[in-house]
Each structure stands twice: as C-alpha cells, then as structure tokens.
Write a protein that holds these residues in place. Structure first.
Motif, mmCIF file in Angstrom:
data_model
loop_
_atom_site.group_PDB
_atom_site.id
_atom_site.type_symbol
_atom_site.label_atom_id
_atom_site.label_comp_id
_atom_site.label_asym_id
_atom_site.label_seq_id
_atom_site.Cartn_x
_atom_site.Cartn_y
_atom_site.Cartn_z
ATOM 1 N N ASP B 74 -15.642 49.697 -41.144
ATOM 2 C CA ASP B 74 -15.009 50.998 -41.357
ATOM 3 C C ASP B 74 -13.829 51.249 -40.425
ATOM 4 O O ASP B 74 -12.797 51.761 -40.841
ATOM 5 N N GLU B 75 -14.025 50.882 -39.143
ATOM 6 C CA GLU B 75 -12.977 51.216 -38.170
ATOM 7 C C GLU B 75 -11.707 50.405 -38.381
ATOM 8 O O GLU B 75 -10.639 50.774 -37.882
ATOM 9 N N GLU B 76 -11.833 49.312 -39.145
ATOM 10 C CA GLU B 76 -10.628 48.519 -39.450
ATOM 11 C C GLU B 76 -10.055 48.889 -40.816
ATOM 12 O O GLU B 76 -9.006 48.393 -41.223
ATOM 13 N N PHE B 77 -10.761 49.752 -41.535
ATOM 14 C CA PHE B 77 -10.390 50.094 -42.907
ATOM 15 C C PHE B 77 -9.588 51.400 -42.983
ATOM 16 O O PHE B 77 -8.743 51.581 -43.854
ATOM 17 N N ALA B 78 -9.901 52.313 -42.072
ATOM 18 C CA ALA B 78 -9.244 53.629 -42.102
ATOM 19 C C ALA B 78 -8.965 54.068 -40.677
ATOM 20 O O ALA B 78 -9.571 53.577 -39.729
ATOM 21 N N ASP B 79 -8.029 55.031 -40.539
ATOM 22 C CA ASP B 79 -7.728 55.507 -39.197
ATOM 23 C C ASP B 79 -8.685 56.638 -38.808
ATOM 24 O O ASP B 79 -9.639 56.945 -39.516
ATOM 25 N N GLU B 80 -8.405 57.280 -37.692
ATOM 26 C CA GLU B 80 -9.334 58.281 -37.173
ATOM 27 C C GLU B 80 -9.459 59.503 -38.077
ATOM 28 O O GLU B 80 -10.440 60.236 -38.001
ATOM 29 N N ASP B 81 -8.457 59.752 -38.905
ATOM 30 C CA ASP B 81 -8.526 60.894 -39.821
ATOM 31 C C ASP B 81 -9.027 60.487 -41.202
ATOM 32 O O ASP B 81 -8.846 61.213 -42.172
ATOM 33 N N ASP B 82 -9.651 59.314 -41.275
ATOM 34 C CA ASP B 82 -10.193 58.800 -42.527
ATOM 35 C C ASP B 82 -9.119 58.467 -43.561
ATOM 36 O O ASP B 82 -9.389 58.394 -44.758
ATOM 37 N N ILE B 83 -7.881 58.310 -43.113
ATOM 38 C CA ILE B 83 -6.810 57.848 -44.011
ATOM 39 C C ILE B 83 -6.897 56.320 -44.060
ATOM 40 O O ILE B 83 -6.930 55.661 -43.016
ATOM 41 N N ILE B 84 -6.915 55.786 -45.274
ATOM 42 C CA ILE B 84 -7.013 54.329 -45.423
ATOM 43 C C ILE B 84 -5.750 53.677 -44.839
ATOM 44 O O ILE B 84 -4.636 54.070 -45.182
ATOM 45 N N ASN B 85 -5.940 52.720 -43.990
ATOM 46 C CA ASN B 85 -4.788 52.095 -43.323
ATOM 47 C C ASN B 85 -4.269 50.893 -44.133
ATOM 48 O O ASN B 85 -4.727 50.624 -45.255
ATOM 49 N N GLU B 86 -3.330 50.196 -43.542
ATOM 50 C CA GLU B 86 -2.680 49.069 -44.224
ATOM 51 C C GLU B 86 -3.694 47.990 -44.631
ATOM 52 O O GLU B 86 -3.651 47.475 -45.746
ATOM 53 N N VAL B 87 -4.584 47.675 -43.705
ATOM 54 C CA VAL B 87 -5.609 46.657 -43.992
ATOM 55 C C VAL B 87 -6.506 47.125 -45.141
ATOM 56 O O VAL B 87 -6.815 46.369 -46.067
ATOM 57 N N GLY B 88 -6.903 48.396 -45.090
ATOM 58 C CA GLY B 88 -7.767 48.952 -46.128
ATOM 59 C C GLY B 88 -7.082 48.948 -47.488
ATOM 60 O O GLY B 88 -7.680 48.582 -48.506
ATOM 61 N N LEU B 89 -5.814 49.340 -47.499
ATOM 62 C CA LEU B 89 -5.077 49.382 -48.772
ATOM 63 C C LEU B 89 -4.914 47.976 -49.356
ATOM 64 O O LEU B 89 -5.022 47.782 -50.568
ATOM 65 N N ALA B 90 -4.674 46.994 -48.469
ATOM 66 C CA ALA B 90 -4.526 45.613 -48.938
ATOM 67 C C ALA B 90 -5.838 45.131 -49.572
ATOM 68 O O ALA B 90 -5.837 44.446 -50.605
ATOM 69 N N GLN B 91 -6.948 45.520 -48.966
ATOM 70 C CA GLN B 91 -8.256 45.157 -49.526
ATOM 71 C C GLN B 91 -8.487 45.862 -50.864
ATOM 72 O O GLN B 91 -8.941 45.262 -51.834
ATOM 73 N N LEU B 92 -8.173 47.160 -50.905
ATOM 74 C CA LEU B 92 -8.378 47.922 -52.141
ATOM 75 C C LEU B 92 -7.546 47.354 -53.288
ATOM 76 O O LEU B 92 -7.985 47.351 -54.441
#
Lengths: 167, 137
Positions: B74-92
């Motif tokens: 989770d901590e690598e997927f989204a930032d502290e405000d639960d916004i999906i980050n670059e890594v998360g978006l690439a996975q999605l």
C-alpha cells in the motif's frame, strides 16, 4: 475505586498523559438493502448461503417466519461493518468474518473474526454496536465502532493509512 | 483443459446482464460495473458467482482489489493522502489498460479505483485466472 490521579476538573482527567490529546474516535457504517434482492440471490445460488452467512446465522434466520428479512438484515450488517472499517471488502476478508449473533432478548451483537477483526483491532476498536431494522421490503443496518487512541491490548492504534505504512 | 473453448467475454457479459437484469447488449465491454451499470456489492457477488458456475473460474470480491494492486504494498501504491502515485498508476494500467495515466496523475484516490473497472477488465481478470490455473495444473 482508586482516586483519580488528576482532579476531575482537569480536561485530561481519566486519560493517561500519553494519550490525553487523542480522544476516542467513532467510526460508523450504514447499509440499506432490498430484502427481495437478497432472497433472490440466495434462492438462485444456494451455495452462496454458506459463503456469506455463518451456520449460526443461517440457523437463526431459518427458524424465523420471514427468513429473507433476517438474512437481508445480516447482509446489511456485514456491509455496514466494512463501511465502518473504511476498507470495503479488502484482501483476505471473508463475509463470514462478520457474524451477527442475538442475545436472549433478541438484541443483535457483532462478532468479528479473521482479517476483518485484525483490521478493526488495528484501528483501535474498543467496542462495536449494531442496530437492525426492516420495513417496506427493505432492511437497514447501522454500525457504530468506538476506537481508542491505543488498542485495548496495548498495541498502538493506527489510521488505515498508518496501518498501511506499517504493513 | 477445463477452460478450452470457453468464451470468457460472453460468459462475463451474460453474468453481468443476468445479475443486473439488463439486456446482454447493455453489458458492453467498455461499461464500468459500478459506474455505468450501477452495480452494487451484492450484484458483484452475484456476478462473480455466475461466472464461477459458468466457467469454473473462482474470483472472490476480496480478490479484485488485491489483483488490481498486483502485490505492490500500500505504501508504495499511494501517497499519504491516498492519491494513487506513479507506481500505482503504472500497475493499474496493466489491469485497466483503458485508463489515461496522465489524466489521472495526482487525482485518482484509492476508493475511486473500482469505479474504473469495466466488463472487459473483468473478462481479462477471468481469462488470466483461468490461464494461471491451467499453467499450474
């Protein structure tokens, strides 16, 4: 009862110093479901009954005249718990991790197991209460969870994000 | 080969249509389940069970979020405000190829991810699960 360590007029009275700035938090979840939808689903896929409801829940509902209303109430209760956790149906959770049991007087209570219980504890769950109602073909459940800044067993309580970061 | 000859696209479309009480033509591949088709969680349970009966591919409601996240913590997927980050978006993007990563950058919250999930995405998930099962058999 031992005397309070601090005078009662003090705002921190009753709280240990390390959590005086963190009052209990209340989390809530509500769900409304059509009784007919639950009845239809369970009638068309009888195998789902055991995946969604515990044997005790099924036994309770099947003893009732209108089993569908009671099953729908329990479905709504499970959804309400998931809403109160803020996770929805998260990884490794099972519907049967959430069980509605009834006291002798009929009052419903919640029992949590498995991953659902683990997440609730990580949020500092101290108490969880449930109310159910049904009328006009609808069943509603309302869950209130009281979370303490520190979990009852002494483990630190986390917000969902904190929990995630510490996972 | 239990899945040989199975048309997962049709199986999923049929399951969606039957569970939601809509015409097969409405359950188009690009329709989002929770958005366009107004599916609720009880409908998702119904859809997945219908797919399981028709295809022998078992997917639980709790599997979907896990599969979308692809094992990324989770901590690598989204930032502290639960916004999906670059890594998360690439996975999605792997599971939801229709999404516009640039458009969603900095905006997509974790609780919105499932609203992007389409009939086609579900078909892909079922096909992948079937392929994995076949490969490990």
């Amino acid at each position: 009862m031992p005397p309070s360590r601090q005078p009662l007029r003090e705002p921190d009275a009753g709280w240990s110093p390390d959590r005086s700035a963190l009052p209990p938090r209340v989390r809530t979840g509500v769900d409304l479901v059509e009784v007919a939808r639950v009845e239809e689903l369970m009638a068309s896929h009888p195998e789902l009954r055991e995946r969604v409801f515990t044997p005790r829940e099924l036994a309770y509902c099947d003893r009732r005249g209108r089993a569908g209303e009671h099953l729908a109430g329990r479905w709504a209760a499970k959804e309400s718990v998931l809403k109160s956790l803020g996770t929805g149906m998260g990884p490794r959770m099972e519907w049967t991790d959430i069980e509605v049991v009834n006291e002798l007087g009929g009052r419903p209570r919640l029992r949590l197991y498995g991953e659902v219980e683990a997440v609730a504890r990580s949020l500092g769950m101290h108490h969880i209460d449930l109310s159910l109602s049904h009328s006009g073909g609808l069943a509603v459940a309302h869950v209130v969870m009281v979370c303490l800044p520190a979990a009852p067993d002494g483990a630190p309580a986390h917000t969902p994000h904190d929990r995630r970061r510490s996972a | 080969m239990p899945y040989e000859g199975k048309d997962f696209g049709l199986i999923v479309q049929q399951a969606v249509a039957d569970a939601l009480g809509i015409d097969l033509e409405e359950a188009v591949p690009e329709a989002t389940l929770l958005g366009d088709l107004d599916a609720e969680s009880i409908d998702l349970l119904d859809i997945l069970f219908r797919i399981e009966k028709a295809s022998e591919v078992k997917i639980k409601v709790s599997d979907i979020a896990e599969l979308l996240q692809g094992g990324i913590p989770d901590e690598e997927f989204a930032d502290e405000d639960d916004i999906i980050n670059e890594v998360g978006l690439a996975q999605l993007k792997k599971s939801l190829p229709q999404i516009d990563v640039e458009e969603l950058a900095g905006k997509l919250t974790a609780d919105e991810v499932l609203t992007l999930f389409t009939v086609q995405n579900l078909t892909d998930l079922v096909s992948e699960r079937a392929a994995l099962t076949t490969a490990s058999a």
